[in-house]
Design a protein around this motif. Structure first.
Motif, PDB file in Angstrom:
ATOM      1  N   CYS A   1      48.199  57.695  87.871  1.00 13.90           N
ATOM      2  CA  CYS A   1      48.548  56.509  87.095  1.00 13.90           C
ATOM      3  C   CYS A   1      49.778  55.872  87.732  1.00 13.90           C
ATOM      4  CB  CYS A   1      48.825  56.892  85.647  1.00 13.90           C
ATOM      5  SG  CYS A   1      49.317  55.495  84.627  1.00 13.90           S
ATOM      6  N   GLU A   2      49.609  54.686  88.252  1.00 17.08           N
ATOM      7  CA  GLU A   2      50.718  53.913  88.823  1.00 17.08           C
ATOM      8  C   GLU A   2      50.972  52.736  87.897  1.00 17.08           C
ATOM      9  OE1 GLU A   2      52.423  54.617  91.624  1.00 17.08           O
ATOM     10  OE2 GLU A   2      51.191  56.280  92.301  1.00 17.08           O
ATOM     11  N   GLU A   3      52.214  52.269  87.865  1.00 23.00           N
ATOM     12  CA  GLU A   3      52.562  51.205  86.929  1.00 23.00           C
ATOM     13  C   GLU A   3      53.295  50.075  87.638  1.00 23.00           C
ATOM     14  OE1 GLU A   3      55.645  51.094  83.331  1.00 23.00           O
ATOM     15  OE2 GLU A   3      54.020  52.535  83.039  1.00 23.00           O
ATOM     16  N   VAL A   4      52.926  48.848  87.276  1.00 19.34           N
ATOM     17  CA  VAL A   4      53.654  47.660  87.724  1.00 19.34           C
ATOM     18  C   VAL A   4      54.005  46.851  86.477  1.00 19.34           C
ATOM     19  CG1 VAL A   4      52.636  47.499  90.026  1.00 19.34           C
ATOM     20  CG2 VAL A   4      51.511  46.382  88.116  1.00 19.34           C
ATOM     21  N   GLN A   5      54.959  45.953  86.637  1.00 20.79           N
ATOM     22  CA  GLN A   5      55.375  45.146  85.495  1.00 20.79           C
ATOM     23  C   GLN A   5      55.280  43.676  85.853  1.00 20.79           C
ATOM     24  OE1 GLN A   5      59.167  46.200  83.877  1.00 20.79           O
ATOM     25  NE2 GLN A   5      58.737  45.175  81.946  1.00 20.79           N
ATOM     26  N   LEU A   6      54.718  42.905  84.929  1.00 22.06           N
ATOM     27  CA  LEU A   6      54.658  41.447  85.063  1.00 22.06           C
ATOM     28  C   LEU A   6      55.713  40.859  84.148  1.00 22.06           C
ATOM     29  CD1 LEU A   6      50.802  40.911  84.919  1.00 22.06           C
ATOM     30  CD2 LEU A   6      52.244  41.087  86.931  1.00 22.06           C
TER      31      LEU A   6
ATOM     32  N   ASN B   1      50.521  46.363  76.230  1.00 21.25           N
ATOM     33  CA  ASN B   1      50.413  46.555  77.667  1.00 21.25           C
ATOM     34  C   ASN B   1      48.952  46.773  78.052  1.00 21.25           C
ATOM     35  OD1 ASN B   1      53.252  46.404  78.198  1.00 21.25           O
ATOM     36  ND2 ASN B   1      53.432  48.412  77.232  1.00 21.25           N
ATOM     37  N   PHE B   2      48.680  46.870  79.350  1.00 18.27           N
ATOM     38  CA  PHE B   2      47.299  46.953  79.813  1.00 18.27           C
ATOM     39  C   PHE B   2      47.065  48.211  80.631  1.00 18.27           C
ATOM     40  CE2 PHE B   2      48.059  42.468  79.129  1.00 18.27           C
ATOM     41  CZ  PHE B   2      46.934  42.094  78.422  1.00 18.27           C
ATOM     42  N   MET B   3      45.819  48.715  80.552  1.00 17.94           N
ATOM     43  CA  MET B   3      45.386  49.822  81.380  1.00 17.94           C
ATOM     44  C   MET B   3      44.198  49.324  82.217  1.00 17.94           C
ATOM     45  SD  MET B   3      44.008  53.701  80.610  1.00 17.94           S
ATOM     46  CE  MET B   3      43.835  53.331  78.926  1.00 17.94           C
ATOM     47  N   VAL B   4      44.268  49.574  83.524  1.00 16.07           N
ATOM     48  CA  VAL B   4      43.231  49.133  84.456  1.00 16.07           C
ATOM     49  C   VAL B   4      42.639  50.374  85.098  1.00 16.07           C
ATOM     50  CG1 VAL B   4      42.750  47.751  86.499  1.00 16.07           C
ATOM     51  CG2 VAL B   4      44.493  46.998  84.893  1.00 16.07           C
ATOM     52  N   LYS B   5      41.339  50.601  84.907  1.00 13.49           N
ATOM     53  CA  LYS B   5      40.665  51.759  85.498  1.00 13.49           C
ATOM     54  C   LYS B   5      39.894  51.298  86.727  1.00 13.49           C
ATOM     55  CE  LYS B   5      40.279  54.342  81.235  1.00 13.49           C
ATOM     56  NZ  LYS B   5      39.386  55.015  80.301  1.00 13.49           N
ATOM     57  N   VAL B   6      40.241  51.907  87.874  1.00 11.72           N
ATOM     58  CA  VAL B   6      39.672  51.445  89.149  1.00 11.72           C
ATOM     59  C   VAL B   6      38.683  52.430  89.764  1.00 11.72           C
ATOM     60  CG1 VAL B   6      41.637  49.960  89.646  1.00 11.72           C
ATOM     61  CG2 VAL B   6      41.632  52.308  90.491  1.00 11.72           C
ATOM     62  N   GLY B   7      38.385  53.541  89.093  1.00 10.25           N
ATOM     63  CA  GLY B   7      37.376  54.469  89.571  1.00 10.25           C
ATOM     64  C   GLY B   7      37.882  55.424  90.641  1.00 10.25           C
ATOM     65  N   PHE B   8      36.952  55.849  91.514  1.00 16.08           N
ATOM     66  CA  PHE B   8      37.260  56.837  92.547  1.00 16.08           C
ATOM     67  C   PHE B   8      37.788  56.182  93.811  1.00 16.08           C
ATOM     68  CE2 PHE B   8      34.433  59.265  89.861  1.00 16.08           C
ATOM     69  CZ  PHE B   8      34.990  60.534  89.909  1.00 16.08           C
ATOM     70  N   LEU B   9      38.848  56.769  94.363  1.00 15.41           N
ATOM     71  CA  LEU B   9      39.449  56.313  95.614  1.00 15.41           C
ATOM     72  C   LEU B   9      39.722  57.538  96.481  1.00 15.41           C
ATOM     73  CD1 LEU B   9      42.083  53.826  94.131  1.00 15.41           C
ATOM     74  CD2 LEU B   9      39.752  53.321  94.856  1.00 15.41           C
ATOM     75  N   LYS B  10      40.132  57.308  97.721  1.00 13.76           N
ATOM     76  CA  LYS B  10      40.465  58.397  98.636  1.00 13.76           C
ATOM     77  C   LYS B  10      41.935  58.331  99.026  1.00 13.76           C
ATOM     78  CE  LYS B  10      37.423  59.622 101.821  1.00 13.76           C
ATOM     79  NZ  LYS B  10      36.466  59.559 102.926  1.00 13.76           N
ATOM     80  N   THR B  11      42.527  59.501  99.269  1.00 14.99           N
ATOM     81  CA  THR B  11      43.912  59.538  99.715  1.00 14.99           C
ATOM     82  C   THR B  11      44.027  58.921 101.097  1.00 14.99           C
ATOM     83  OG1 THR B  11      43.659  61.737 100.689  1.00 14.99           O
ATOM     84  CG2 THR B  11      44.467  61.641  98.422  1.00 14.99           C
ATOM     85  N   GLN B  12      45.197  58.416 101.395  1.00 13.83           N
ATOM     86  CA  GLN B  12      45.525  57.852 102.707  1.00 13.83           C
ATOM     87  C   GLN B  12      44.659  56.641 103.074  1.00 13.83           C
ATOM     88  OE1 GLN B  12      48.224  59.067 104.419  1.00 13.83           O
ATOM     89  NE2 GLN B  12      48.464  60.293 102.589  1.00 13.83           N
ATOM     90  N   HIS B  13      44.071  55.984 102.087  1.00  8.40           N
ATOM     91  CA  HIS B  13      43.326  54.743 102.305  1.00  8.40           C
ATOM     92  C   HIS B  13      44.026  53.638 101.519  1.00  8.40           C
ATOM     93  CE1 HIS B  13      40.317  57.440 103.875  1.00  8.40           C
ATOM     94  NE2 HIS B  13      39.558  56.404 104.228  1.00  8.40           N
TER      95      HIS B  13
ATOM     96  N   HIS C   1      44.904  53.265  86.632  1.00  7.11           N
ATOM     97  CA  HIS C   1      44.405  54.641  86.648  1.00  7.11           C
ATOM     98  C   HIS C   1      43.343  54.768  87.723  1.00  7.11           C
ATOM     99  CE1 HIS C   1      45.982  56.579  82.916  1.00  7.11           C
ATOM    100  NE2 HIS C   1      46.324  55.327  82.702  1.00  7.11           N
ATOM    101  N   ALA C   2      43.467  55.802  88.560  1.00 11.96           N
ATOM    102  CA  ALA C   2      42.482  56.052  89.610  1.00 11.96           C
ATOM    103  C   ALA C   2      42.216  57.547  89.695  1.00 11.96           C
ATOM    104  CB  ALA C   2      42.999  55.541  90.951  1.00 11.96           C
TER     105      ALA C   2
ATOM    106  N   LEU D   1      51.957  51.123  94.851  1.00  6.36           N
ATOM    107  CA  LEU D   1      51.231  50.005  94.245  1.00  6.36           C
ATOM    108  C   LEU D   1      52.137  48.787  94.207  1.00  6.36           C
ATOM    109  CD1 LEU D   1      48.708  49.032  92.602  1.00  6.36           C
ATOM    110  CD2 LEU D   1      49.936  49.747  90.563  1.00  6.36           C
ATOM    111  N   ARG D   2      51.640  47.673  94.757  1.00  7.45           N
ATOM    112  CA  ARG D   2      52.433  46.437  94.718  1.00  7.45           C
ATOM    113  C   ARG D   2      51.507  45.252  94.477  1.00  7.45           C
ATOM    114  NH1 ARG D   2      52.783  43.280  99.354  1.00  7.45           N
ATOM    115  NH2 ARG D   2      51.551  44.093 101.074  1.00  7.45           N
TER     116      ARG D   2
END
Length: 174
Positions: free
Chosen positions: A117-122, A49-61, A137-138, A89-90
């Motif tokens: 950590c949110e997860e989607v499946q392909l 499986n894969f892990m994607v790190k997207v850095g810093f984000l803000k809530t409600q954005h 991961h964010a 996450l979609r």
């Protein structure tokens, strides 16, 4: 009102040397080259499986996150997202990448602070039993705590309105 003039230096203060620093002395911090990468990081885990790190984000954005997964021969050429997406996450698009692999575009709206950590499946279109999980991961901070520097591949596409219950004119039940 009289002001008293203090004489003498405070104990425990900062002291500077009388001599200027040598020209050859280092005066700045060096970071590892890995820290300068400002792109979304995709790593394959031991289980495939894969892990994607997207850095810093803000809530409600709301963010659009684009990343490229390496080829997964078991999935085949036709890949689709799982029928039941997560609430935050979609996946919005999956296409073959010009350099090989799959270019995945998804939309993410974090609702709380912290390391999330949110997860989607392909899934494979040809074989329903084959699939790959992608964990995103964010590091999410509150909407009022500054502006994060977004990584390449992450784009803010909107902010949700903040609901303030004090602004309501509802009087309650009688």
């Amino acid at each position: 009102m009289a002001t008293a003039k203090k004489s003498g230096a405070k104990a425990g203060g900062v002291r500077f040397s009388e001599k200027p620093a040598a020209a050859s002395a280092p005066s700045h911090v060096h970071f590892d080259e890995k820290l300068h990468d400002s792109v979304v990081m995709v790593t394959q885990e031991d289980d495939g499986n894969f892990m994607v790190k997207v850095g810093f984000l803000k809530t409600q954005h709301r963010y659009e996150i684009t990343f490229t997964l390496p080829e997964v021969p078991a999935l085949g050429k036709d890949v689709c997202p799982a029928l039941v997406p997560g609430p935050h996450l979609r996946i919005t698009d999956i296409a073959p990448a010009p350099e090989g692999g799959l270019k995945v575009r998804c939309e993410y709206m974090p609702q709380q602070e912290g390391v999330l950590c949110e997860e989607v499946q392909l899934l494979s279109d040809t074989n329903d039993d084959l699939g790959v999980r992608v964990k995103v991961h964010a590091r999410v901070m509150d909407r009022h705590h500054g502006t994060p520097m977004l990584l390449e591949g992450v784009r803010c596409i909107g902010a949700e309105l903040e609901y303030d219950s004090e602004q309501s004119d509802w009087q309650g039940f009688d």
